[in-house]
Design a protein around this motif. Structure first.
Motif, mmCIF file in Angstrom:
data_model
loop_
_atom_site.group_PDB
_atom_site.id
_atom_site.type_symbol
_atom_site.label_atom_id
_atom_site.label_comp_id
_atom_site.label_asym_id
_atom_site.label_seq_id
_atom_site.Cartn_x
_atom_site.Cartn_y
_atom_site.Cartn_z
ATOM 1 N N HIS A 194 0.858 -1.197 0.000
ATOM 2 C CA HIS A 194 0.000 0.000 0.000
ATOM 3 C C HIS A 194 0.886 1.235 0.000
ATOM 4 C CE1 HIS A 194 -2.928 3.011 1.432
ATOM 5 N NE2 HIS A 194 -3.882 2.147 1.167
ATOM 6 N N LEU A 195 0.456 2.255 -0.738
ATOM 7 C CA LEU A 195 1.234 3.488 -0.818
ATOM 8 C C LEU A 195 0.274 4.672 -0.721
ATOM 9 C CD1 LEU A 195 4.165 3.802 -3.348
ATOM 10 C CD2 LEU A 195 3.152 5.765 -2.214
ATOM 11 N N GLU A 226 0.155 13.504 -12.833
ATOM 12 C CA GLU A 226 -0.158 12.738 -14.037
ATOM 13 C C GLU A 226 0.898 11.664 -14.305
ATOM 14 O OE1 GLU A 226 -2.316 14.123 -18.081
ATOM 15 O OE2 GLU A 226 -0.327 14.993 -17.778
ATOM 16 N N GLN A 227 2.174 12.069 -14.240
ATOM 17 C CA GLN A 227 3.244 11.119 -14.515
ATOM 18 C C GLN A 227 3.402 10.110 -13.376
ATOM 19 O OE1 GLN A 227 6.907 12.921 -16.113
ATOM 20 N NE2 GLN A 227 5.719 14.771 -16.553
ATOM 21 N N GLY A 228 3.212 10.576 -12.140
ATOM 22 C CA GLY A 228 3.314 9.680 -10.984
ATOM 23 C C GLY A 228 2.201 8.646 -10.979
ATOM 24 N N HIS A 229 1.001 9.089 -11.310
ATOM 25 C CA HIS A 229 -0.140 8.170 -11.376
ATOM 26 C C HIS A 229 0.127 7.064 -12.401
ATOM 27 C CE1 HIS A 229 -4.377 6.973 -11.118
ATOM 28 N NE2 HIS A 229 -4.344 6.877 -12.439
ATOM 29 N N GLU A 230 0.722 7.423 -13.526
ATOM 30 C CA GLU A 230 1.028 6.435 -14.562
ATOM 31 C C GLU A 230 2.111 5.457 -14.092
ATOM 32 O OE1 GLU A 230 0.652 4.370 -18.094
ATOM 33 O OE2 GLU A 230 -0.663 5.842 -17.122
ATOM 34 N N LEU A 231 3.121 5.980 -13.374
ATOM 35 C CA LEU A 231 4.152 5.105 -12.809
ATOM 36 C C LEU A 231 3.539 4.065 -11.878
ATOM 37 C CD1 LEU A 231 7.163 7.415 -11.816
ATOM 38 C CD2 LEU A 231 7.187 5.561 -13.484
ATOM 39 N N LEU A 232 2.637 4.518 -11.021
ATOM 40 C CA LEU A 232 1.995 3.617 -10.065
ATOM 41 C C LEU A 232 1.130 2.586 -10.781
ATOM 42 C CD1 LEU A 232 1.128 6.300 -7.384
ATOM 43 C CD2 LEU A 232 2.540 4.274 -6.976
ATOM 44 N N ARG A 233 0.408 3.024 -11.784
ATOM 45 C CA ARG A 233 -0.447 2.104 -12.535
ATOM 46 C C ARG A 233 0.388 1.021 -13.204
ATOM 47 N NH1 ARG A 233 -2.081 0.795 -17.280
ATOM 48 N NH2 ARG A 233 -0.651 2.262 -18.307
ATOM 49 N N GLU A 234 1.485 1.433 -13.827
ATOM 50 C CA GLU A 234 2.356 0.470 -14.505
ATOM 51 C C GLU A 234 2.974 -0.526 -13.527
ATOM 52 O OE1 GLU A 234 5.169 2.899 -16.523
ATOM 53 O OE2 GLU A 234 3.816 3.427 -18.175
ATOM 54 N N GLY A 236 1.460 -1.777 -11.019
ATOM 55 C CA GLY A 236 0.441 -2.672 -10.484
ATOM 56 C C GLY A 236 -0.355 -2.131 -9.322
ATOM 57 N N TYR A 237 -0.232 -0.815 -9.069
ATOM 58 C CA TYR A 237 -1.003 -0.205 -7.983
ATOM 59 C C TYR A 237 -2.312 0.360 -8.533
ATOM 60 C CZ TYR A 237 3.121 -0.537 -5.020
ATOM 61 O OH TYR A 237 4.190 -1.017 -4.285
ATOM 62 N N VAL A 238 -3.366 0.199 -7.750
ATOM 63 C CA VAL A 238 -4.682 0.690 -8.131
ATOM 64 C C VAL A 238 -5.065 1.838 -7.199
ATOM 65 C CG1 VAL A 238 -7.131 0.120 -8.370
ATOM 66 C CG2 VAL A 238 -5.385 -1.586 -8.955
ATOM 67 N N GLN A 239 -5.436 2.972 -7.785
ATOM 68 C CA GLN A 239 -5.901 4.092 -6.972
ATOM 69 C C GLN A 239 -7.350 3.823 -6.562
ATOM 70 O OE1 GLN A 239 -6.477 7.861 -8.955
ATOM 71 N NE2 GLN A 239 -6.145 9.044 -7.087
ATOM 72 N N TYR A 240 -7.591 3.748 -5.235
ATOM 73 C CA TYR A 240 -8.954 3.488 -4.784
ATOM 74 C C TYR A 240 -9.543 4.655 -3.995
ATOM 75 C CZ TYR A 240 -7.076 2.336 -0.113
ATOM 76 O OH TYR A 240 -6.452 2.389 1.110
ATOM 77 N N GLU A 241 -8.702 5.596 -3.625
ATOM 78 C CA GLU A 241 -9.193 6.840 -3.031
ATOM 79 C C GLU A 241 -8.252 7.959 -3.421
ATOM 80 O OE1 GLU A 241 -8.242 8.620 0.100
ATOM 81 O OE2 GLU A 241 -6.809 7.273 1.004
ATOM 82 N N ILE A 242 -8.566 9.186 -3.030
ATOM 83 C CA ILE A 242 -7.841 10.351 -3.535
ATOM 84 C C ILE A 242 -6.327 10.192 -3.411
ATOM 85 C CG2 ILE A 242 -7.383 12.798 -3.119
ATOM 86 C CD1 ILE A 242 -10.350 13.142 -2.494
ATOM 87 N N SER A 243 -5.839 9.729 -2.249
ATOM 88 C CA SER A 243 -4.393 9.625 -2.035
ATOM 89 C C SER A 243 -3.931 8.195 -1.801
ATOM 90 C CB SER A 243 -3.980 10.487 -0.830
ATOM 91 O OG SER A 243 -4.395 11.816 -0.979
ATOM 92 N N GLY A 244 -4.826 7.225 -1.954
ATOM 93 C CA GLY A 244 -4.492 5.851 -1.610
ATOM 94 C C GLY A 244 -4.347 4.950 -2.819
ATOM 95 N N TYR A 245 -3.213 4.233 -2.883
ATOM 96 C CA TYR A 245 -2.939 3.270 -3.936
ATOM 97 C C TYR A 245 -2.567 1.943 -3.275
ATOM 98 C CZ TYR A 245 -2.467 7.251 -7.165
ATOM 99 O OH TYR A 245 -2.692 8.375 -7.923
ATOM 100 N N PRO A 248 -3.802 -5.202 -5.488
ATOM 101 C CA PRO A 248 -5.153 -5.768 -5.351
ATOM 102 C C PRO A 248 -5.334 -6.510 -4.022
ATOM 103 C CG PRO A 248 -4.320 -6.134 -7.569
ATOM 104 C CD PRO A 248 -3.176 -5.559 -6.783
ATOM 105 N N GLY A 249 -6.431 -6.186 -3.323
ATOM 106 C CA GLY A 249 -6.792 -6.905 -2.099
ATOM 107 C C GLY A 249 -6.172 -6.393 -0.817
ATOM 108 N N VAL A 250 -5.379 -5.325 -0.873
ATOM 109 C CA VAL A 250 -4.742 -4.831 0.356
ATOM 110 C C VAL A 250 -5.025 -3.344 0.576
ATOM 111 C CG1 VAL A 250 -2.922 -6.545 0.706
ATOM 112 C CG2 VAL A 250 -2.566 -4.717 -0.948
ATOM 113 N N GLN A 251 -6.235 -2.936 0.286
ATOM 114 C CA GLN A 251 -6.653 -1.579 0.639
ATOM 115 C C GLN A 251 -6.674 -1.444 2.165
ATOM 116 O OE1 GLN A 251 -10.485 -1.554 -1.205
ATOM 117 N NE2 GLN A 251 -9.709 -1.021 -3.222
ATOM 118 N N CYS A 252 -6.564 -0.222 2.643
ATOM 119 C CA CYS A 252 -6.614 0.018 4.096
ATOM 120 C C CYS A 252 -8.064 -0.051 4.561
ATOM 121 C CB CYS A 252 -6.011 1.388 4.421
ATOM 122 S SG CYS A 252 -6.101 1.802 6.190
#
Length: 388
Positions: A194-195, A226-234, A236-245, A248-252
């Motif tokens: 989680h990040l 924009e660039q950071g979001h793409e880095l995280l997506r690549e 394997g991180y999924v943004q599930y809230e405004i600041s939370g990535y 899969p399966g380890v959201q807070c």
């Protein structure tokens, strides 16, 4: 009818080694030894007082999550954290898969300490890294260096925890786009499940507010995001809230309960709580902020107690819910506010016309347009309250 939602517990530890210039949390720089034994005793007594006051002494309602925040909770010895968690479990049943998170500062973590916290009952650690660049850490008033942060993440992974989080900030003083992306690449390399990646904001009553640093401009901030979001997506991180990535399966789970308008008891200096009752009452609490007052046996722990009026609930519900990118079940609104869907028919219709929301039959989904104009979207529910 209001249906009491999942229950969490927030525990506040107010002490830090030193106050950071951007921090507006209820934290106090150490001037002497922490009164650990007395404070843990007070937390347990505070919990007993809440359970009695809100009719939860013999409740079978389980705890789904516990979050120990601060301040710097990792200043407290693992044995005392363990004593506290045992006392909580003796008073409230734990769900089988309870998430128990503790915040930690890399500068206060010794070798093997994460393992001791895990043995005490903690199964998730949130590490306040903020940056991996020593110059930036000094500007932020952090007591750790970049190597300590990297080491702390390694210790968390080795400790056998269910999950760990890295807190990372961007938009720092004199930070370039490449500086911010370099921090993010280092965080990704440590492979946290989680990040939390959020922008520095200047808050009142902080040193940065009285002496503002030079921050990146809006164009640079957008490029970073924009660039950071793409880095995280690549990665394997999924943004599930405004600041939370998360992977899969380890959201807070604790944060999810906040944003889904769940319930939580709050114990410790300045801790906030929210409790719902079947009779339709929703109560918010705030505890005494300063350790001296909180530890004074002649004074109550409770500083404020307020009821959330029916007219305030639409705004409060959506202010939390729209932090999440998931669809919002319509039934959640009914069960967690105790209000009918008709109470928000006007603003919902307006939001659909503006393309701020999409209607999926049994749920609403915030759109990309809605994210861009979130303040306008939320204001519609305030206006509805005022018109009522």
């Amino acid at each position: 009818m209001l249906v009491p939602p999942p229950l969490s517990l927030y525990i506040h530890i107010p002490w830090c080694v030193q106050k950071c210039p951007y921090c507006d949390f209820n934290s106090h720089a150490l001037k002497a030894d922490i009164p650990e034994l007395d404070y843990i005793d007070a937390l347990i007594d505070d919990l007993d007082t809440d359970l009695a006051a809100y009719g939860l002494e013999h409740s079978t309602r389980p705890l789904h999550s516990i979050f120990i925040g601060g301040g710097t909770p990792s200043l407290i010895a693992p044995a005392e954290i363990g004593r506290l968690l045992e006392a909580v479990k003796a008073r409230i049943p734990f769900s089988d898969d309870i998430e128990i998170t503790m915040e930690a500062n890399p500068g206060t973590v010794e070798a093997g300490r994460f393992t001791a916290y895990r043995q005490a009952g903690v199964n998730r650690i949130s590490i306040g890294v903020q940056s991996f660049q020593d110059e930036k850490l000094k500007r932020l008033g952090r007591i750790h260096g970049s190597q300590e942060a990297i080491r702390a993440a390694g210790l968390a992974e080795e400790a056998g925890l269910n999950s760990f989080n890295i807190d990372l900030m961007h938009g720092l003083p004199d930070q370039s786009v490449e500086d911010a992306l370099s921090d993010l690449r280092q965080a990704i390399a440590l492979n946290p499940p989680h990040l939390s990646w959020y922008q520095l904001t200047i808050e009142p009553n902080t040193l940065f507010y009285s002496k503002p640093p030079v921050l990146p401009d809006d164009d640079e901030l957008w490029d970073i995001f924009e660039q950071g979001h793409e880095l995280l997506r690549e990665a394997g991180y999924v943004q599930y809230e405004i600041s939370g990535y998360s992977k899969p399966g380890v959201q807070c789970r604790h944060n999810l309960n906040y944003w889904r308008f769940g319930d939580y008891l709050g114990i410790g200096c300045g801790a906030h709580g929210k409790i719902s009752f079947p009779d339709g009452t929703i109560t918010r609490t705030v505890k005494v902020k300063h350790p001296r007052g909180y530890l004074n046996p002649a004074k109550p722990y409770l500083d404020q107690e307020t009821q959330v009026a029916a007219g305030e609930r639409p705004f409060e519900f959506f202010m939390n819910r729209f932090r999440l990118l998931e669809a919002c079940p319509k039934q959640d609104y009914v069960e967690r506010t105790g209000l009918p869907l008709a109470s928000i028919a006007g603003p919902i219709e307006w939001a659909l016309e503006k393309n701020y929301l999409a209607d999926h039959g049994d749920s609403w989904q915030i759109t990309e347009q809605g994210k861009l104009f979130l303040n306008d979207l939320l204001a519609a529910f305030v206006d509805d309250e005022d018109d009522a």
